[in-house]
Enzyme design. Structure first.
Site, PDB file in Angstrom:
ATOM      1  N   GLU A 159       0.834  -1.211   0.000  1.00 25.62           N
ATOM      2  CA  GLU A 159       0.000   0.000   0.000  1.00 25.62           C
ATOM      3  C   GLU A 159       0.871   1.264   0.000  1.00 25.62           C
ATOM      4  O   GLU A 159       0.394   2.345   0.348  1.00 25.62           O
ATOM      5  CB  GLU A 159      -0.924   0.035   1.243  1.00 25.62           C
ATOM      6  CG  GLU A 159      -1.772  -1.198   1.477  1.00 25.62           C
ATOM      7  CD  GLU A 159      -2.957  -1.341   0.520  1.00 25.62           C
ATOM      8  OE1 GLU A 159      -3.097  -0.509  -0.399  1.00 25.62           O
ATOM      9  OE2 GLU A 159      -3.724  -2.293   0.698  1.00 25.62           O
ATOM     10  N   HIS A 219      -2.568   1.925   8.544  1.00 21.62           N
ATOM     11  CA  HIS A 219      -3.646   1.114   7.972  1.00 21.62           C
ATOM     12  C   HIS A 219      -3.836  -0.121   8.834  1.00 21.62           C
ATOM     13  O   HIS A 219      -2.867  -0.793   9.195  1.00 21.62           O
ATOM     14  CB  HIS A 219      -3.288   0.728   6.527  1.00 21.62           C
ATOM     15  CG  HIS A 219      -4.149  -0.352   5.970  1.00 21.62           C
ATOM     16  ND1 HIS A 219      -5.522  -0.299   5.994  1.00 21.62           N
ATOM     17  CD2 HIS A 219      -3.827  -1.546   5.377  1.00 21.62           C
ATOM     18  CE1 HIS A 219      -6.011  -1.391   5.437  1.00 21.62           C
ATOM     19  NE2 HIS A 219      -5.011  -2.168   5.063  1.00 21.62           N
ATOM     20  N   HIS A 278      -6.911  -3.407  10.199  1.00 23.05           N
ATOM     21  CA  HIS A 278      -8.074  -4.219   9.852  1.00 23.05           C
ATOM     22  C   HIS A 278      -8.944  -4.387  11.109  1.00 23.05           C
ATOM     23  O   HIS A 278      -8.952  -5.472  11.705  1.00 23.05           O
ATOM     24  CB  HIS A 278      -7.627  -5.590   9.340  1.00 23.05           C
ATOM     25  CG  HIS A 278      -6.821  -5.566   8.076  1.00 23.05           C
ATOM     26  ND1 HIS A 278      -6.149  -6.666   7.592  1.00 23.05           N
ATOM     27  CD2 HIS A 278      -6.596  -4.568   7.177  1.00 23.05           C
ATOM     28  CE1 HIS A 278      -5.540  -6.356   6.448  1.00 23.05           C
ATOM     29  NE2 HIS A 278      -5.786  -5.083   6.188  1.00 23.05           N
ATOM     30  N   GLU A 304     -16.974  10.467  22.903  1.00 22.08           N
ATOM     31  CA  GLU A 304     -15.649  11.029  22.571  1.00 22.08           C
ATOM     32  C   GLU A 304     -15.286  10.912  21.082  1.00 22.08           C
ATOM     33  O   GLU A 304     -14.284  11.479  20.649  1.00 22.08           O
ATOM     34  CB  GLU A 304     -14.563  10.326  23.397  1.00 22.08           C
ATOM     35  CG  GLU A 304     -14.797  10.377  24.894  1.00 22.08           C
ATOM     36  CD  GLU A 304     -14.043  11.491  25.595  1.00 22.08           C
ATOM     37  OE1 GLU A 304     -12.922  11.802  25.201  1.00 22.08           O
ATOM     38  OE2 GLU A 304     -14.603  12.053  26.561  1.00 22.08           O
ATOM     39  N   HIS A 309     -12.544  -4.274   4.256  1.00 24.97           N
ATOM     40  CA  HIS A 309     -11.085  -4.387   4.317  1.00 24.97           C
ATOM     41  C   HIS A 309     -10.514  -3.737   5.581  1.00 24.97           C
ATOM     42  O   HIS A 309      -9.841  -4.407   6.366  1.00 24.97           O
ATOM     43  CB  HIS A 309     -10.484  -3.760   3.048  1.00 24.97           C
ATOM     44  CG  HIS A 309      -8.988  -3.826   2.973  1.00 24.97           C
ATOM     45  ND1 HIS A 309      -8.290  -3.647   1.803  1.00 24.97           N
ATOM     46  CD2 HIS A 309      -8.039  -4.027   3.926  1.00 24.97           C
ATOM     47  CE1 HIS A 309      -6.995  -3.762   2.042  1.00 24.97           C
ATOM     48  NE2 HIS A 309      -6.818  -3.983   3.317  1.00 24.97           N
TER      49      HIS A 309
HETATM   50  P1  13P Z   1       1.403  -5.486   3.196  1.00 27.26           P
HETATM   51  O1  13P Z   1       1.901  -6.714   3.947  1.00 27.26           O
HETATM   52  O2  13P Z   1       1.953  -5.426   1.791  1.00 27.26           O
HETATM   53  O3  13P Z   1       1.655  -4.230   3.971  1.00 27.26           O
HETATM   54  O4  13P Z   1      -0.174  -5.646   3.007  1.00 27.26           O
HETATM   55  C1  13P Z   1      -1.027  -5.756   4.101  1.00 27.26           C
HETATM   56  C2  13P Z   1      -2.348  -5.138   3.880  1.00 27.26           C
HETATM   57  O5  13P Z   1      -3.088  -4.956   4.824  1.00 27.26           O
HETATM   58  C3  13P Z   1      -2.755  -4.711   2.506  1.00 27.26           C
HETATM   59  O6  13P Z   1      -3.911  -3.950   2.538  1.00 27.26           O
HETATM   60 ZN    ZN Z   2      -5.095  -4.138   4.414  1.00 22.40          ZN
END
Ligand code: 13P
Ligand code: ZN
Length: 271
Positions: free
Chosen positions: A114, A138, A140, A168, A209
């Site tokens: 990413e 980023h 999940h 909050e 995602h």
């Molecule tokens: P990477 O291991 O390449 O960082 O990918 C993980 C991910 O969450 C892709 O959206």
């Molecule tokens: Zn991801």
């Protein structure tokens, strides 16, 4: 001990794993180093190879010559503290902002898949925040991802839902959140759409995602992600209870929270 900025980066990665935000190689992070931080890292940097540039696939001329700490593609947040130069590294952008070179770490690897999204978002947020925003993270997060299956994928719906699920929340995202429909992970399409949203928002939801957040510091960015996910958790518990909602935080009460803290709430969310 590595320079403090690297240690702080490592701590955020460890916290992301501990809180369940980063399973396996899920998620990634980057940090735009300030000139004084680059100096503090200088003993680690190898600037000798001025030829070996890798094409970014996108252009960020506003970041010409800047240095970034970034996680390696495929690396586990769980393992970052155990093998720092193997799981992350420092890269520099070239003078035109369309290629990078590795100057430390990323041993045997390359930046996250990413990376284009990280760089474009850094470029946008550097301008929108007057240079303050330096972190991109980023993750999940379970509950937020779950909500992307049952709520309409609209900025207004997600922003209001998150704001109203926990008092909050509006304090960390008074501008709300952007929401994107599902796109291929690591794609240029996802990177470009995310940076469009980042002009206005500090957090962008990727349907089915995860979440992409920015902030001026690790505490700021991580705290934003953590609060958003906690709000989504509360909302899911409300939905799963099957009970009717008898009362909630009103629009005016949200405005009052922001007024009391001198924050500007995004009125477009109420329109
Ligand atoms: P990477 O291991 O390449 O960082 O990918 C993980 C991910 O969450 C892709 O959206
Ligand atoms: Zn991801």
């Amino acid at each position: 001990m590595y320079p403090k900025i690297i240690e702080d980066f490592v701590r955020m990665c460890a916290d992301g794993y501990k809180l369940g935000f980063n399973e396996a190689n899920g998620g990634n992070a980057s940090y735009r180093l300030a000139p004084e931080e680059v100096k503090k890292c200088s003993e680690y940097l190898d600037l000798s190879d001025e030829e070996d540039w890798t094409d970014l696939g996108v252009e960020a001329p506003g970041l010409s010559g800047e240095y970034f700490i970034v996680t390696a593609s495929g690396s586990l947040m769980r393992n970052v503290s155990l093998d720092i130069p193997g799981t992350l590294g420092i890269v520099q952008l070239n003078s035109t902002g369309d290629a990078y070179r590795k100057v430390w770490g990323l041993e045997g690897g390359r930046p996250t898949s990413e990376f284009a999204a990280h760089i474009l978002n850094h470029s946008v947020r550097k301008i929108s925040s007057g240079g303050a925003d330096r972190v991109m993270y980023h993750l999940h997060p379970v509950n937020l991802i779950a909500l992307t299956y049952i709520l309409p994928l609209e900025d207004k719906v997600f922003s209001k839902t998150l704001w109203k699920s926990m008092t909050e929340c509006v304090m960390v995202i008074p501008e709300g959140v952007g929401v994107l429909s599902w796109m291929v992970p690591g794609s240029k399409e996802l990177a470009l759409n995310t940076c469009d949203k980042m002009e206005k928002y500090k957090a962008v939801v990727w349907a089915h995602h995860g979440l992409f957040v920015t902030g001026s510091s690790f505490d700021d960015a991580f705290g934003r992600a953590h609060t958003i996910e906690k709000s989504a958790d509360i909302r899911n518990k409300i939905i799963q209870s099957g009970k009717p909602v008898l009362q909630e935080i009103s629009d005016d009460e949200l405005r009052n929270i922001c007024k009391s803290l001198n924050l500007t709430i995004n009125e477009d969310i109420f329109a």
